[in-house]
Design an enzyme around this catalytic site. Structure first.
Site, short mmCIF file in Angstrom:
data_model
loop_
_atom_site.label_atom_id
_atom_site.label_comp_id
_atom_site.label_asym_id
_atom_site.label_seq_id
_atom_site.Cartn_x
_atom_site.Cartn_y
_atom_site.Cartn_z
N SER A 46 0.83 -1.21 0.00
CA SER A 46 0.00 0.00 0.00
C SER A 46 0.87 1.25 0.00
CB SER A 46 -0.93 0.01 1.22
OG SER A 46 -1.83 -1.06 1.16
N ALA B 233 -1.98 15.57 -9.89
CA ALA B 233 -3.27 15.83 -9.24
C ALA B 233 -3.29 15.24 -7.82
CB ALA B 233 -4.41 15.25 -10.07
N LEU C 92 -11.82 24.68 12.91
CA LEU C 92 -13.15 25.19 12.57
C LEU C 92 -14.30 24.29 13.02
CD1 LEU C 92 -12.43 26.41 8.93
CD2 LEU C 92 -12.67 27.82 10.98
N GLU D 226 -8.89 9.62 -6.16
CA GLU D 226 -7.75 9.97 -7.03
C GLU D 226 -6.81 8.78 -7.21
OE1 GLU D 226 -5.92 11.67 -9.77
OE2 GLU D 226 -7.30 13.04 -8.76
N ASP E 136 -12.21 9.18 -18.67
CA ASP E 136 -13.16 10.26 -18.41
C ASP E 136 -14.03 9.97 -17.20
OD1 ASP E 136 -12.14 11.58 -20.60
OD2 ASP E 136 -13.83 11.11 -21.93
N LEU F 18 -19.98 24.58 7.60
CA LEU F 18 -19.30 25.77 8.13
C LEU F 18 -20.06 27.08 7.92
CD1 LEU F 18 -15.63 24.89 7.15
CD2 LEU F 18 -16.77 24.63 9.37
#
Length: 118
Positions: free
Chosen positions: A18, A31, A49, A70, A96, A117
């Site tokens: 991994s 990316a 936050l 990704e 695609d 938020l």
């Protein structure tokens, strides 16, 4: 390719593979690098936050989802590229669709953050 390891050896082996996959993804996919660095910025923001533990979890989950999607998209692209360089409609569609999955996960991240938020 049969894996002969069992028990803890198998878990360690899986972890090593991994990490090897993450390293390859980081080295070969711009990316993924961008999204990883974005997550390194966003996760501390979550801790600052997020008002409750639930908020924090709900803000962190889509960050990891983007990274997961990704990695899968990069895997799809690698397999398609391995098959051949010539254009094929299905190869283009696979790439695609992987890209669309990444876009959807990023959209989920933005929507989640806005809802929680704001």
């Amino acid at each position: 390719m049969k894996n002969e390891r069992t028990g803890l050896g198998r878990v360690i082996n899986a972890f090593v593979f991994s990490m090897k996959g993450l390293k390859f993804c980081y080295q070969s996919e711009a990316a993924f690098r961008q999204e990883l660095w974005l997550s390194i910025v966003l996760i501390p923001l979550v801790l600052w936050l997020g008002e409750s533990s639930v908020d924090k979890v709900l803000l962190i989950m889509p960050i990891f989802l983007v990274l997961i999607v990704e990695v899968l998209n990069s895997a799809i692209e690698s397999v398609v590229d391995r098959i051949g360089d010539e254009y094929h409609v299905l190869s283009g569609a696979a790439k695609d669709m992987g890209s669309a999955a990444v876009w959807l996960s990023l959209t989920l991240l933005v929507i989640s953050w806005l809802i929680i938020l704001i």
